[in-house]
Design an enzyme around this catalytic site. Structure first.
Site, PDB file in Angstrom:
ATOM      1  N   CYS A  95      -3.731  69.395  16.119  1.00 23.04           N
ATOM      2  CA  CYS A  95      -5.139  69.670  16.402  1.00 23.04           C
ATOM      3  C   CYS A  95      -6.019  69.615  15.153  1.00 23.04           C
ATOM      4  O   CYS A  95      -7.232  69.832  15.252  1.00 23.04           O
ATOM      5  CB  CYS A  95      -5.277  71.017  17.095  1.00 23.04           C
ATOM      6  SG  CYS A  95      -4.356  71.078  18.650  1.00 23.04           S
TER       7      CYS A  95
ATOM      8  N   HIS B 200     -12.445  76.832  14.209  1.00 26.84           N
ATOM      9  CA  HIS B 200     -11.479  76.174  15.094  1.00 26.84           C
ATOM     10  C   HIS B 200     -11.546  76.845  16.463  1.00 26.84           C
ATOM     11  O   HIS B 200     -11.535  76.160  17.483  1.00 26.84           O
ATOM     12  CB  HIS B 200     -10.081  76.270  14.486  1.00 26.84           C
ATOM     13  CG  HIS B 200      -9.050  75.458  15.182  1.00 26.84           C
ATOM     14  ND1 HIS B 200      -9.192  74.110  15.433  1.00 26.84           N
ATOM     15  CD2 HIS B 200      -7.840  75.800  15.700  1.00 26.84           C
ATOM     16  CE1 HIS B 200      -8.124  73.653  16.060  1.00 26.84           C
ATOM     17  NE2 HIS B 200      -7.288  74.666  16.246  1.00 26.84           N
TER      18      HIS B 200
ATOM     19  N   GLU C 150      -7.754  83.344  12.427  1.00 30.89           N
ATOM     20  CA  GLU C 150      -8.896  82.677  11.801  1.00 30.89           C
ATOM     21  C   GLU C 150      -9.993  83.673  11.474  1.00 30.89           C
ATOM     22  O   GLU C 150     -10.609  83.612  10.398  1.00 30.89           O
ATOM     23  CB  GLU C 150      -9.443  81.583  12.720  1.00 30.89           C
ATOM     24  CG  GLU C 150     -10.577  80.790  12.073  1.00 30.89           C
ATOM     25  CD  GLU C 150     -11.078  79.639  12.911  1.00 30.89           C
ATOM     26  OE1 GLU C 150     -11.751  78.748  12.353  1.00 30.89           O
ATOM     27  OE2 GLU C 150     -10.804  79.621  14.137  1.00 30.89           O
TER      28      GLU C 150
ATOM     29  N   LYS D 234     -15.795  75.108  21.391  1.00 31.26           N
ATOM     30  CA  LYS D 234     -14.774  74.916  22.420  1.00 31.26           C
ATOM     31  C   LYS D 234     -15.078  75.688  23.704  1.00 31.26           C
ATOM     32  O   LYS D 234     -14.476  75.410  24.740  1.00 31.26           O
ATOM     33  CB  LYS D 234     -13.397  75.285  21.870  1.00 31.26           C
ATOM     34  CG  LYS D 234     -12.874  74.294  20.826  1.00 31.26           C
ATOM     35  CD  LYS D 234     -11.456  74.617  20.408  1.00 31.26           C
ATOM     36  CE  LYS D 234     -10.892  73.582  19.450  1.00 31.26           C
ATOM     37  NZ  LYS D 234     -11.448  73.695  18.081  1.00 31.26           N
TER      38      LYS D 234
ATOM     39  N   HIS E  91     -10.698  72.221  24.366  1.00 34.56           N
ATOM     40  CA  HIS E  91      -9.947  71.849  23.160  1.00 34.56           C
ATOM     41  C   HIS E  91      -9.398  70.435  23.323  1.00 34.56           C
ATOM     42  O   HIS E  91      -8.472  70.195  24.099  1.00 34.56           O
ATOM     43  CB  HIS E  91      -8.807  72.837  22.939  1.00 34.56           C
ATOM     44  CG  HIS E  91      -8.130  72.717  21.616  1.00 34.56           C
ATOM     45  ND1 HIS E  91      -8.468  71.762  20.675  1.00 34.56           N
ATOM     46  CD2 HIS E  91      -7.121  73.442  21.065  1.00 34.56           C
ATOM     47  CE1 HIS E  91      -7.689  71.896  19.607  1.00 34.56           C
ATOM     48  NE2 HIS E  91      -6.871  72.912  19.824  1.00 34.56           N
TER      49      HIS E  91
ATOM     50  N   PHE F 291      -0.610  72.741  15.403  1.00 28.77           N
ATOM     51  CA  PHE F 291       0.814  73.031  15.487  1.00 28.77           C
ATOM     52  C   PHE F 291       1.521  72.407  14.279  1.00 28.77           C
ATOM     53  O   PHE F 291       1.111  71.358  13.770  1.00 28.77           O
ATOM     54  CB  PHE F 291       1.403  72.446  16.771  1.00 28.77           C
ATOM     55  CG  PHE F 291       1.172  73.292  18.008  1.00 28.77           C
ATOM     56  CD1 PHE F 291       0.387  74.427  17.976  1.00 28.77           C
ATOM     57  CD2 PHE F 291       1.754  72.929  19.209  1.00 28.77           C
ATOM     58  CE1 PHE F 291       0.182  75.198  19.112  1.00 28.77           C
ATOM     59  CE2 PHE F 291       1.561  73.687  20.359  1.00 28.77           C
ATOM     60  CZ  PHE F 291       0.778  74.824  20.309  1.00 28.77           C
TER      61      PHE F 291
END
Length: 409
Positions: free
Chosen positions: A164, A304, A315, A333, A338, A397
């Site tokens: 991502c 993010h 985060e 998002k 996402h 990831f």
């Protein structure tokens, strides 16, 4: 010998998202906080049936049927966004010097839609029914290769894949090509169209997707106390990046500069972020150092902000620790969902538009902010903010982190 920061000029933006098929449409939806999550008929019967699909995108209409039928949907979207970005930048591929133009795109899954479809044919109908175009349509690198072909860009062309963080990695890598002098122009961004059964079922089994079914518009809710997972999306974003002197010489409009880039690895769990965001912190600090800025210079963070319990907490802690409580933070998002490997590019584009318009978009879906995330997060309505520098965070990831610093021209 000290060197000053290198500013890559963003002179064109092309967006194809669930929030709109153009940059203007997507920006308007993000500003108004219009969530796009909805039940997806193509996912019927799966444990999670929600997605943020760019349902209005028609590859045949956008590219012509003769071109579109040879391309996976993610490549179709990349070419549509790339063409739009080039037009927006006031460039003409017939006039530019192709060997000095690069194409760097990010993706997580590439042409998995084609692969799943053809694999189903193999199992149900036999090997003779597989399309001879299966491999070129499915290969991850093909979105960059086909965009280069479409736009006569004969410079470096490849795909970055850092889950991502892929789109942000592509933009940061493109900036390095400009800084090195290898290119004058780079088309940089990301594309993802992986709304297929195998991917969605796997994310659902892993517990990564939102299970909120009562009201799809509230399923993606970054930093909300009741967040329970992300809503999977498809999107494409392409930015035209130029060496600043190249942009100035042709009198180009500049949305923003990409002035810093930092990357790091958590080197920990394959899917969970470091609870304290230590790897993300290293990427933020590296990006700020690259831009020759301090934490106090950052006015806005495009987070993010996936709407997952672990990511948003990690985060949030990291932003507070490194930047303090002053940056105005948001996540798009809540509107777009996402889009995995495309997300970093979409959000870099939105950050550039935020700087241009001096406005921070609202975080759709955020009703009750998690009290453990002690940040100034924009909710309820977008907010005018005077800003000179902003961060765009992307984490993936594998513990792969990519952070961009964008500045006002």
């Amino acid at each position: 010998m000290m060197r000053g920061p290198f500013h890559a000029a963003i002179t064109g933006i092309g967006l194809v998202t669930s929030a709109g098929l153009t940059t203007d449409e997507t920006w308007a939806s993000v500003l108004e906080g219009r969530p796009t999550a909805s039940p997806d008929p193509a996912l019927a019967g799966l444990p999670v049936e929600l997605s943020c699909r760019a349902s209005e995108f028609d590859g045949d209409a956008a590219l012509g049927r003769r071109t579109a039928w040879r391309l996976d949907r993610c490549t179709q979207m990349a070419i549509a966004a790339g063409r739009a970005a080039v037009v927006d930048a006031g460039l003409d591929p017939d006039d530019w010097h192709g060997p000095r133009v690069g194409t760097i795109l990010g993706t997580a899954f590439g042409g998995i839609g084609t692969w799943e479809r053809e694999h189903r044919k193999l199992l149900e109908l036999g090997a003779s029914r597989i399309s001879p175009l299966t491999v070129p349509m499915s290969l991850t690198n093909m979105m960059a290769g086909r965009l280069a072909t479409d736009l006569k860009a004969r410079g470096p062309s490849f795909v970055t894949s850092s889950a991502c963080a892929s789109g942000a990695t592509a933009v940061g890598t493109a900036r390095e090509l400009l800084r090195s002098g290898a290119c004058d122009i780079v088309l940089a961004g990301g594309s993802e169209s992986s709304l297929v059964h195998s991917v969605v079922a796997a994310f659902a089994k892993a517990g990564a997707l939102s299970q909120y079914k009562d009201d799809p518009s509230k399923a993606s809710r970054p930093f909300d106390i009741e967040r329970d997972g992300f809503v999977i999306a498809e999107a494409s974003a392409v930015l035209v990046l130029e060496r600043p002197e190249h942009a100035r010489a042709r009198g180009a409009r500049t949305y923003a500069y990409v002035s810093g880039y930092g990357a790091s690895a958590d080197a920990g769990h394959e899917t969970r972020p470091d609870p304290e965001g230590q790897g993300a912190e290293r990427a933020v600090r590296a990006a700020l150092e690259d831009a020759d800025l301090s934490p106090a210079d950052v006015t806005h963070v495009n987070a993010h902000g996936t709407s997952t319990p672990l990511n948003d907490m990690a985060e949030g802690r990291m932003i507070r620790r490194v930047l303090g409580g002053h940056p105005v933070t948001s996540s798009v998002k809540g509107v777009t969902g996402h889009s995995l490997g495309a997300a970093g590019a979409v959000e870099a584009a939105i950050t550039a538009l935020s700087l241009k318009h001096q406005t921070v978009p609202m975080t759709a879906g955020l009703t009750h902010q998690d009290p453990a995330v002690d940040l100034d997060i924009v909710a309820a309505a977008s907010r005018p903010v005077a800003m000179e520098a902003a961060l765009s965070n992307s984490f993936g990831f594998g513990g792969q982190n990519a952070v961009l610093v964008l500045t006002r021209p």
